[in-house]
Design an enzyme around this catalytic site. Structure first.
Site, short mmCIF file in Angstrom:
data_model
loop_
_atom_site.label_atom_id
_atom_site.label_comp_id
_atom_site.label_asym_id
_atom_site.label_seq_id
_atom_site.Cartn_x
_atom_site.Cartn_y
_atom_site.Cartn_z
N HIS A 184 -5.56 6.67 -4.16
CA HIS A 184 -4.15 6.06 -3.93
C HIS A 184 -4.69 4.78 -3.03
O HIS A 184 -5.31 4.74 -2.25
CB HIS A 184 -3.38 7.13 -3.38
CG HIS A 184 -2.97 8.00 -4.49
ND1 HIS A 184 -1.71 8.99 -4.30
CD2 HIS A 184 -3.41 8.18 -5.58
CE1 HIS A 184 -1.45 9.77 -5.35
NE2 HIS A 184 -2.63 9.35 -6.18
N CYS A 207 2.36 10.06 -0.79
CA CYS A 207 2.40 11.46 -1.41
C CYS A 207 1.76 12.55 -0.52
O CYS A 207 1.37 12.18 0.62
CB CYS A 207 1.62 11.55 -2.55
SG CYS A 207 -0.17 11.43 -2.17
N CYS A 225 -1.82 11.67 0.62
CA CYS A 225 -2.07 10.57 1.42
C CYS A 225 -1.49 10.96 2.77
O CYS A 225 -2.09 10.26 3.76
CB CYS A 225 -1.50 9.24 0.84
SG CYS A 225 -2.22 8.83 -0.54
N GLU A 284 -3.22 4.22 0.07
CA GLU A 284 -3.06 4.52 1.29
C GLU A 284 -4.74 5.30 1.70
O GLU A 284 -5.41 5.13 2.76
CB GLU A 284 -2.37 5.77 1.76
CG GLU A 284 -0.82 5.41 1.68
CD GLU A 284 -0.39 5.46 0.26
OE1 GLU A 284 1.07 5.66 0.52
OE2 GLU A 284 -1.00 5.73 -0.68
#
Length: 297
Positions: free
Chosen positions: A194, A224, A227, A196
């Site tokens: 992801h 999320c 993260c 991040e």
């Protein structure tokens, strides 16, 4: 300032003079507190006056103790000292602080002019300080928006390049970007890639440290649970995000489902969980506790 034009504390043992000064100040639009002695004046300092008028009889009086209290706790508050010429020099030597001496006998109109001049100067300084602070806050806000726009630009650019979903993130330390990331899940076949997570990996690689203390992360969407956990583990100071998890859910990224799942007891989650060989695994934990060359986290 309190009152219409400011709050003044008058400390004078003479009832006649104190009432005269207070009356003039009240009539001119000032809020006034008054005390007949220095001890009472010290109590009234808790009201945080904008200016103090203090009658000083001699250099050994209680008024000197009052001034020392002012110097220690209210150094920025201007003081008009009503004093004879004979005590000015001695008082000034004893307390070593800035005083505006005003001669006795007091001329009310001249004293009022002095009060107005001092409080006008104090107010101008206060307004200037607030303007500087406001300007600094505006600069910080503009800088923050710039970092967020960079995260948003990354989300658009890398989405168009088919790197992955429409997500971007940057990590900032001391006003500089030290790591950027974007969603690389589909292009790298890595479900943890992801924006991040990638930004954290790039930032820690750049500074050669697994801790990102003193850093902020700007991400184009609310992190999320994965993260968010990584951000905590990295010890990042602040999170700034643009889109919300509900926005992500509407375009097919159901982070909201994960937030609901992690909040459930283990036996209530949709993913079955089993525990095996705890005793054997715990030996490794015990070995960690006695390891002499481990890196502290």
């Amino acid at each position: 300032m309190d009152g219409t034009k400011g709050q003044v504390l008058v400390v004078d043992p003479s009832d006649i003079m104190r009432k005269l000064i207070c009356g003039i100040l009240l009539k001119s639009g000032y809020a006034v507190n008054d005390a007949a002695n220095a001890d009472k004046g010290v109590e009234l300092l808790g009201k945080r006056p904008d200016l103090v008028i203090l009658d000083i009889d001699d250099e050994t009086s209680d008024e000197v103790s009052f001034l020392r209290k002012m110097k220690r706790d209210h150094a920025s508050t201007p003081i008009i000292a009503l004093a004879d010429d004979s005590v000015r020099e001695e008082v000034q030597k004893k307390i070593e602080m800035k005083l505006i001496f005003f001669p006795k006998p007091v001329k009310p109109d001249a004293l009022l002019a002095q009060v107005e001049a001092l409080l006008s100067e104090t107010e101008q300084k206060r307004l200037a300080a607030e303007a500087n602070k406001s300007g600094a806050q505006i600069d910080i806000e503009q800088q923050r928006m710039g970092f967020m726009r960079r995260a948003i630009d990354l989300s658009q650019q890398k989405m168009e390049e088919n790197c992955g979903g429409p997500f971007g993130a940057v990590i900032v330390r001391q006003g500089k970007i030290i790591g950027e990331g974007w969603n690389c899940v589909t292009s790298t076949n890595d479900p943890t890639a992801h924006a991040e997570m990638v930004a954290i990996r790039n930032a820690t690689a750049a500074i050669k440290d697994f801790k990102l203390e003193g850093c902020d992360i700007y991400t184009s969407c609310e992190p999320c649970p994965m993260c968010l956990s990584a951000i905590y583990w990295a010890r990042i100071d602040k999170i700034f995000y643009a889109n919300m998890r509900e926005d992500a859910e509407k375009i097919g990224f159901d982070d909201a489902f994960l937030y609901r799942e992690v909040a459930l007891p283990e036996n209530k989650r949709s993913l079955p969980v089993f525990r095996l060989l705890r005793d054997e695994a715990k030996i490794v934990f015990d070995n960690w506790m006695t390891k002499m060359d481990k890196t502290a986290y």
